[in-house]
Scaffold this active site. Structure first.
Site, short mmCIF file in Angstrom:
data_model
loop_
_atom_site.label_atom_id
_atom_site.label_comp_id
_atom_site.label_asym_id
_atom_site.label_seq_id
_atom_site.Cartn_x
_atom_site.Cartn_y
_atom_site.Cartn_z
N GLY A 106 87.41 96.68 -18.42
CA GLY A 106 88.77 97.13 -18.19
C GLY A 106 89.31 96.67 -16.85
O GLY A 106 90.49 96.90 -16.54
N THR A 107 88.49 96.02 -16.06
CA THR A 107 88.94 95.43 -14.80
C THR A 107 89.90 94.28 -15.11
O THR A 107 89.73 93.56 -16.09
CB THR A 107 87.73 94.87 -14.02
OG1 THR A 107 86.75 95.89 -13.89
CG2 THR A 107 88.15 94.39 -12.64
N THR A 108 90.93 94.11 -14.28
CA THR A 108 91.87 93.00 -14.47
C THR A 108 91.83 92.09 -13.25
O THR A 108 91.12 92.34 -12.29
CB THR A 108 93.30 93.53 -14.68
OG1 THR A 108 93.68 94.36 -13.55
CG2 THR A 108 93.38 94.36 -15.96
N GLY A 149 97.81 94.18 -14.81
CA GLY A 149 97.45 93.46 -16.02
C GLY A 149 98.27 93.91 -17.22
O GLY A 149 98.63 93.11 -18.09
N HIS A 193 101.83 101.88 -9.60
CA HIS A 193 100.44 102.31 -9.60
C HIS A 193 100.07 102.86 -8.23
O HIS A 193 100.83 102.73 -7.27
CB HIS A 193 99.50 101.16 -9.96
CG HIS A 193 99.49 100.82 -11.42
ND1 HIS A 193 100.44 100.01 -11.99
CD2 HIS A 193 98.67 101.20 -12.42
CE1 HIS A 193 100.19 99.89 -13.29
NE2 HIS A 193 99.13 100.60 -13.58
N HIS A 194 98.87 103.42 -8.14
CA HIS A 194 98.39 104.00 -6.89
C HIS A 194 98.27 102.94 -5.80
O HIS A 194 98.12 101.74 -6.08
CB HIS A 194 97.05 104.71 -7.11
CG HIS A 194 95.98 103.80 -7.65
ND1 HIS A 194 95.16 103.04 -6.85
CD2 HIS A 194 95.60 103.53 -8.93
CE1 HIS A 194 94.32 102.34 -7.59
NE2 HIS A 194 94.56 102.62 -8.86
N ASN A 233 94.54 97.18 -20.57
CA ASN A 233 94.78 98.62 -20.60
C ASN A 233 94.14 99.21 -21.85
O ASN A 233 94.42 98.75 -22.96
CB ASN A 233 96.28 98.91 -20.58
CG ASN A 233 96.58 100.34 -20.23
OD1 ASN A 233 96.07 101.27 -20.86
ND2 ASN A 233 97.41 100.55 -19.22
N PHE A 234 93.27 100.19 -21.67
CA PHE A 234 92.55 100.79 -22.80
C PHE A 234 93.20 102.07 -23.30
O PHE A 234 92.60 102.78 -24.11
CB PHE A 234 91.08 101.02 -22.41
CG PHE A 234 90.27 99.77 -22.51
CD1 PHE A 234 89.51 99.49 -23.63
CD2 PHE A 234 90.29 98.83 -21.48
CE1 PHE A 234 88.79 98.32 -23.74
CE2 PHE A 234 89.56 97.65 -21.58
CZ PHE A 234 88.80 97.40 -22.71
N LYS A 270 95.47 100.09 -5.74
CA LYS A 270 95.33 99.07 -6.78
C LYS A 270 95.56 97.70 -6.17
O LYS A 270 96.57 97.45 -5.52
CB LYS A 270 96.32 99.32 -7.92
CG LYS A 270 96.16 98.33 -9.09
CD LYS A 270 97.04 98.73 -10.27
CE LYS A 270 96.97 97.70 -11.39
NZ LYS A 270 95.60 97.56 -11.94
#
Length: 227
Positions: free
Chosen positions: A77-79, A144, A134-135, A104-105, A138
């Site tokens: 799940g890493t981009t 992604g 996003h936070h 994105n899962f 990131k």
């Protein structure tokens, strides 16, 4: 099943919690325990049904090289590493491994991707844009997911040139907004994650799916089987 989770960050920790809720055994490795994938040896990996990676782009590439070379099954799940995708595919296919990757899962985001395509087809003369938040920690920008949305929109309508605006603030789990605008009106398609649980749930279900399978898949190809 027994899963190995790579990454002790907020998402990795939530994945471990959800996997336990599903009745699986879990081992978590932080990057300090696995520098340059040094812990990912064949004998160590042989005990796991699947490896779930939510680390950093640099670490993920090393992790994939090590895991796939042993024929392991991986959910990534890493981009930010997709420039290496062809190399990772080649290793997975050569070693009869399993690689399931995605930007994105979240099952909700997968629904948004499908809806975005329909919107682009339905509104060929509208101008589309994407904003994502996003936070603050990131690393990659655009996200992604935003790049996947852009790809879907422009794939449905090659005349589009979709601009992405990225914000990094606070501890935001993730907000993506597609805007379709004309001179007469504006339509918005919005997905907001209230926590990381949606991503974790999707990642665990993906690991359950890929265990025992060989091949390479992008999550959107199989997400409908999990919803």
């Amino acid at each position: 099943m027994l899963f190995l989770v790579l990454g002790r960050g907020k998402t990795g920790s939530k994945i471990a919690d959800v996997a336990h809720e599903h009745g699986h055994g879990v081992r978590v490795l932080g990057e300090e325990e696995n520098r340059n994938a040094m812990a990912l040896t064949g004998p160590f990996l042989a005990g796991f049904d699947a490896v779930i990676d939510f680390t950093t782009a640099e670490a993920a590439v090393s992790n994939m090289r090590a895991c796939l070379a042993t024929g392991a099954r991986m959910v990534v799940g890493t981009t930010g590493w997709y420039q290496h995708l062809n190399d990772m595919k080649a290793i997975a296919l050569r070693k009869n491994a399993g690689l399931l990757y995605g930007s994105n899962f979240s099952i909700g985001v997968q629904a948004m991707l499908r809806t975005a395509r329909e919107l682009a087809l339905a509104l060929p003369h509208y101008k589309f844009s994407i904003s994502e938040t996003h936070h603050k920690d990131k690393k990659d920008a655009p996200s992604g997911t935003a790049l996947s949305l852009k790809k879907v929109l422009e794939g449905a309508n090659p005349a589009l040139d979709v601009e992405i605006v990225s914000k990094r603030e606070g501890d935001h789990a993730g907000l993506h907004v597609i805007e379709a605008r004309s001179e007469d009106d504006c339509i918005e398609l919005r997905h907001e994650a209230f926590s990381r649980r949606g991503f974790a749930e999707g990642a665990v279900r993906a690991a359950e799916w890929v265990a025992g399978r060989s091949g390479v898949w992008e999550f959107s190809e199989i997400a409908a089987q999990l919803s």
